[in-house]
Design an enzyme around this catalytic site. Structure first.
Site, PDB file in Angstrom:
ATOM      1  N   MET A  63       0.840  -1.203   0.000  1.00  0.00           N
ATOM      2  CA  MET A  63       0.000   0.000   0.000  1.00  0.00           C
ATOM      3  C   MET A  63       0.874   1.251   0.000  1.00  0.00           C
ATOM      4  O   MET A  63       0.398   2.347   0.294  1.00  0.00           O
ATOM      5  CB  MET A  63      -0.930  -0.005   1.206  1.00  0.00           C
ATOM      6  N   GLY A  64       2.157   1.077  -0.320  1.00  0.00           N
ATOM      7  CA  GLY A  64       3.041   2.238  -0.414  1.00  0.00           C
ATOM      8  C   GLY A  64       3.541   2.714   0.931  1.00  0.00           C
ATOM      9  O   GLY A  64       3.455   2.000   1.928  1.00  0.00           O
ATOM     10  N   HIS A 120       9.058   1.234   3.306  1.00  0.00           N
ATOM     11  CA  HIS A 120      10.157   1.267   4.274  1.00  0.00           C
ATOM     12  C   HIS A 120      11.024   0.033   4.067  1.00  0.00           C
ATOM     13  O   HIS A 120      10.801  -0.748   3.127  1.00  0.00           O
ATOM     14  CB  HIS A 120       9.597   1.363   5.704  1.00  0.00           C
ATOM     15  N   GLU A 121      11.981  -0.165   4.971  1.00  0.00           N
ATOM     16  CA  GLU A 121      12.929  -1.279   4.806  1.00  0.00           C
ATOM     17  C   GLU A 121      12.237  -2.649   4.822  1.00  0.00           C
ATOM     18  O   GLU A 121      12.762  -3.608   4.271  1.00  0.00           O
ATOM     19  CB  GLU A 121      14.008  -1.221   5.905  1.00  0.00           C
ATOM     20  N   HIS A 144       9.242  -3.367   3.436  1.00  0.00           N
ATOM     21  CA  HIS A 144       8.814  -3.564   2.039  1.00  0.00           C
ATOM     22  C   HIS A 144      10.024  -3.839   1.148  1.00  0.00           C
ATOM     23  O   HIS A 144       9.980  -4.686   0.267  1.00  0.00           O
ATOM     24  CB  HIS A 144       8.130  -2.302   1.499  1.00  0.00           C
ATOM     25  N   GLN A 203     -10.339  -2.798   1.888  1.00  0.00           N
ATOM     26  CA  GLN A 203      -9.849  -3.559   3.042  1.00  0.00           C
ATOM     27  C   GLN A 203      -9.843  -2.722   4.322  1.00  0.00           C
ATOM     28  O   GLN A 203      -9.414  -3.187   5.365  1.00  0.00           O
ATOM     29  CB  GLN A 203      -8.466  -4.156   2.768  1.00  0.00           C
ATOM     30  N   LYS A 252       5.243 -10.007   8.789  1.00  0.00           N
ATOM     31  CA  LYS A 252       4.686  -8.967   9.668  1.00  0.00           C
ATOM     32  C   LYS A 252       3.161  -9.134   9.760  1.00  0.00           C
ATOM     33  O   LYS A 252       2.578  -9.031  10.822  1.00  0.00           O
ATOM     34  CB  LYS A 252       5.054  -7.593   9.085  1.00  0.00           C
ATOM     35  N   ASP A 253       2.527  -9.391   8.591  1.00  0.00           N
ATOM     36  CA  ASP A 253       1.073  -9.583   8.555  1.00  0.00           C
ATOM     37  C   ASP A 253       0.825 -11.086   8.491  1.00  0.00           C
ATOM     38  O   ASP A 253       0.495 -11.640   7.441  1.00  0.00           O
ATOM     39  CB  ASP A 253       0.490  -8.879   7.328  1.00  0.00           C
TER      40      ASP A 253
HETATM   41  P1  AMP Z   1       1.460  -3.018   3.430  1.00  0.00           P
HETATM   42  O1  AMP Z   1       2.002  -1.949   2.565  1.00  0.00           O
HETATM   43  O2  AMP Z   1       1.415  -2.685   4.880  1.00  0.00           O
HETATM   44  O3  AMP Z   1       0.157  -3.578   2.902  1.00  0.00           O
HETATM   45  O4  AMP Z   1       2.493  -4.231   3.339  1.00  0.00           O
HETATM   46  C1  AMP Z   1       2.861  -4.777   2.103  1.00  0.00           C
HETATM   47  C2  AMP Z   1       3.692  -5.996   2.341  1.00  0.00           C
HETATM   48  O5  AMP Z   1       4.861  -5.651   3.073  1.00  0.00           O
HETATM   49  C3  AMP Z   1       2.960  -7.081   3.162  1.00  0.00           C
HETATM   50  O6  AMP Z   1       3.287  -8.357   2.634  1.00  0.00           O
HETATM   51  C4  AMP Z   1       3.545  -6.884   4.533  1.00  0.00           C
HETATM   52  O7  AMP Z   1       3.525  -8.051   5.333  1.00  0.00           O
HETATM   53  C5  AMP Z   1       4.966  -6.486   4.205  1.00  0.00           C
HETATM   54  N1  AMP Z   1       5.567  -5.764   5.333  1.00  0.00           N
HETATM   55  C6  AMP Z   1       5.115  -4.631   5.920  1.00  0.00           C
HETATM   56  N2  AMP Z   1       5.905  -4.318   6.975  1.00  0.00           N
HETATM   57  C7  AMP Z   1       6.855  -5.277   7.051  1.00  0.00           C
HETATM   58  C8  AMP Z   1       7.958  -5.534   7.937  1.00  0.00           C
HETATM   59  N3  AMP Z   1       8.217  -4.737   8.968  1.00  0.00           N
HETATM   60  N4  AMP Z   1       8.717  -6.621   7.710  1.00  0.00           N
HETATM   61  C9  AMP Z   1       8.451  -7.450   6.666  1.00  0.00           C
HETATM   62  N5  AMP Z   1       7.430  -7.274   5.810  1.00  0.00           N
HETATM   63  C10 AMP Z   1       6.646  -6.202   5.998  1.00  0.00           C
END
Ligand code: AMP
Length: 286
Positions: free
Chosen positions: A32-33, A36-37, A39, A63, A156-157
């Site tokens: 979702m943009g 960070h490290e 991603h 969502q 993480k998720d």
């Molecule tokens: P999001 O942008 O929050 O929807 O996350 C996109 C993807 O990045 C998902 O697969 C998350 O599980 C992964 N992600 C987000 N934060 C972390 C993190 N701290 N460590 C590893 N993967 C992450």
């Protein structure tokens, strides 16, 4: 190859079609943009296993539950491009809401992909009713648009990762799901786009989430396997400004609750610090 940003489904399909004709493998990293490290680690992994890496950047409205942070969710495409490029991403797919859901006003008209109720009536799914329907629907759309060979998801998720793996198996997507380790700040705080919302004071309280998980892991490693006792230790480590939503012990392969730590038990939590909802988890080994 330098990074390109594509906003239209049709254009992306054509580019992907050309790569497929050339026999190139594709890896997808859905995000979702506000990259960070965490991603970036997924993107680096994707780049290491496939010829072409596609990262999607899309804040998926379906969502988010009513009253959640959809409107204020950080949108930072310019800096996202820099992170993605440094990780070897070839294509950012950044569609508009209208491109993904041309008829979103009539939400009830949308075909949805939904995980089984018993796997969403726990943990994050319990408080975020409908959240995982929105996740599975958008991921299905992204899979159909990008047609990747691999898709990288972060641990993480952890509930999301479990449900996506199950969806891919149940619905026969020809895609290998690559789980990627959770990335933390040096302080222990799990990296999250939502950390941006935290004040300095709140960040201190948020640090107690990982502190609680590490205390649980240490106790488990010391031989205490009863999850009731580990739960109590977790609670005592939480800052008073943390409002705990859940702290659960589940089996990594089934997501059933466990009373004793066994091979690959996940200890996961969600909590609010002020109005910021955070999640974190740790894998416990025997
Ligand atoms: P999001 O942008 O929050 O929807 O996350 C996109 C993807 O990045 C998902 O697969 C998350 O599980 C992964 N992600 C987000 N934060 C972390 C993190 N701290 N460590 C590893 N993967 C992450």
């Amino acid at each position: 190859m330098s990074l390109v940003v594509i906003n239209e489904i049709e254009k992306l399909r054509n580019v992907i079609k050309d790569y497929k004709k050339q026999g190139k493998s594709i890896a997808l990293v859905p995000t979702m943009g506000c990259l960070h490290e965490g991603h970036k680690s997924l993107m680096i992994k994707a780049h290491s296993i496939a010829d072409i890496t596609v990262a999607s950047v899309f804040v998926n409205p379906i969502q988010f539950c009513p009253g959640e942070d959809y409107d204020r969710y950080p949108r930072t495409l310019d800096s996202d491009k820099i992170v993605a490029e440094s990780a070897g991403v070839d294509i950012i797919f950044a569609p508009s809401v209208n491109e993904m859901y041309p008829n979103l006003q009539k939400f009830s008209d949308l075909t949805m992909v939904a995980p089984p109720y018993e796997l969403t009536d726990i943990m994050c799914g319990k408080s975020r009713v409908g959240h995982f329907d929105g996740v599975e629907t958008v991921v299905t759309k992204l899979f159909n648009i990008v047609q990747p060979d691999y898709a990288c998801f972060g641990m993480k998720d952890i509930q999301q990762l479990f449900l996506i793996k199950k969806m891919v198996k149940d619905l026969n997507f020809p895609i290998e799901i690559i789980p990627c380790p959770l990335v933390r700040e040096e302080s222990g705080l799990a990296l999250s786009s939502r950390n941006k919302y935290l004040s300095e004071e709140q960040k201190k309280a948020a640090l107690s989430l990982s502190k609680a998980l590490f205390a649980i892991r240490d106790l488990s490693n010391a031989g205490i396997k009863e999850t009731k006792k580990l739960f109590d230790t977790g609670l005592t480590n939480l800052d008073k400004n943390v409002e705990l939503e859940y702290l659960e012990f589940v089996d990594f392969d089934t997501f059933k609750q466990v009373n004793e730590v066994s091979q690959k038990t996940i200890c996961a939590l969600a909590a609010r610090v002020g109005n910021v909802r955070l999640i974190d988890n740790i894998v416990l080994e025997v």
